[in-house]
Design an enzyme around this catalytic site. Structure first.
Site, PDB file in Angstrom:
ATOM      1  CG  ASP A   1      -9.645  -3.585  -2.894  1.00 32.18           C
ATOM      2  OD1 ASP A   1      -9.122  -2.660  -2.660  1.00 32.18           O
ATOM      3  OD2 ASP A   1     -10.834  -4.199  -3.422  1.00 32.18           O
TER       4      ASP A   1
ATOM      5  CG  ASN B   1      -3.953   4.728   2.888  1.00 34.20           C
ATOM      6  OD1 ASN B   1      -3.896   5.235   4.013  1.00 34.20           O
ATOM      7  ND2 ASN B   1      -5.544   5.194   1.694  1.00 34.20           N
TER       8      ASN B   1
ATOM      9  CB  THR C   1      -1.661   0.198   1.450  1.00 30.37           C
ATOM     10  OG1 THR C   1      -1.719   0.711   1.285  1.00 30.37           O
ATOM     11  CG2 THR C   1      -0.016  -0.138   2.822  1.00 30.37           C
TER      12      THR C   1
END
Length: 197
Positions: A70, A10, A8
């Site tokens: 996800d 994020n 990721t």
């Protein structure tokens, strides 16, 4: 120190994984630490398909153990939307604010009792010589009419958790990880992590 790569970029997710893995003696690296890795296009139609796609692609490239997640929000009154499109619900440029505004607009005429929703998280773990596995976590709640709280990211300020009488954004990181969809998926992953390492 044991190392695990989280697929990721994020920062919010990266921070959550670091907090969750720290007590277990794992060093967490993310794609923020590996800028040479390209974003994996999420072409799956389910959270599971996207998580597997990301984990296997990055694991193959790095020849390392990789966990990809996800996750997203499913709202019953919106037939499960935003679902796999949660991050880009209001457009290709990711914007938590615009995503929340779109959801609130779409739910404007929906009464409180019908604003039920859940966060989903699928974690996929992949690596050289291992069979890709997934675990799933959810967190039930409902969507408020307005934002509350300053913590978290994504849809947290409008996602109300009835059992705690707070939104996700009003929880401390510790409270959130104890009940969140990602926290619930990670509890399952921890029980099986020794199978992979």
């Amino acid at each position: 120190m044991k190392k695990v790569i989280i697929a990721t970029k994020n920062k919010g997710k990266a921070k959550e994984f670091q907090q969750m893995f720290a007590p277990y003696g794992y060093e967490v690296q993310t794609l923020l630490d590996l800028p040479q890795i390209e974003d994996v296009e999420e072409t799956g139609v389910t959270f599971e398909e996207n998580a597997i796609l990301k984990a296997e692609t990055v694991a193959q490239e790095l020849r390392a153990l990789v966990i990809a997640d996800d996750s997203g929000l499913s709202i019953d009154a919106l037939d499960g939307r935003p679902g796999v499109y949660s991050a880009r619900y209001a457009g290709e440029d990711k914007s938590d604010e615009r995503n929340m505004v779109k959801v609130l607009d779409e739910l404007e005429s929906v009464k409180d009792a019908d604003r039920t929703a859940r966060f989903h998280c699928v974690l996929a773990i992949a690596g050289p010589g291992i069979k890709t596995e997934t675990v799933t976590g959810t967190c039930e709640g409902r969507i408020l009419n307005e934002k509350r709280g300053d913590n978290g990211f994504g849809y947290d300020p409008i996602f109300f958790v009835p059992s705690l009488n707070k939104t996700m954004a009003q929880l401390t990181p510790e409270e959130k990880s104890s009940i969140s969809h990602r926290g619930n998926a990670l509890k399952q992953l921890r029980e099986r992590i020794s199978d992979f390492i």
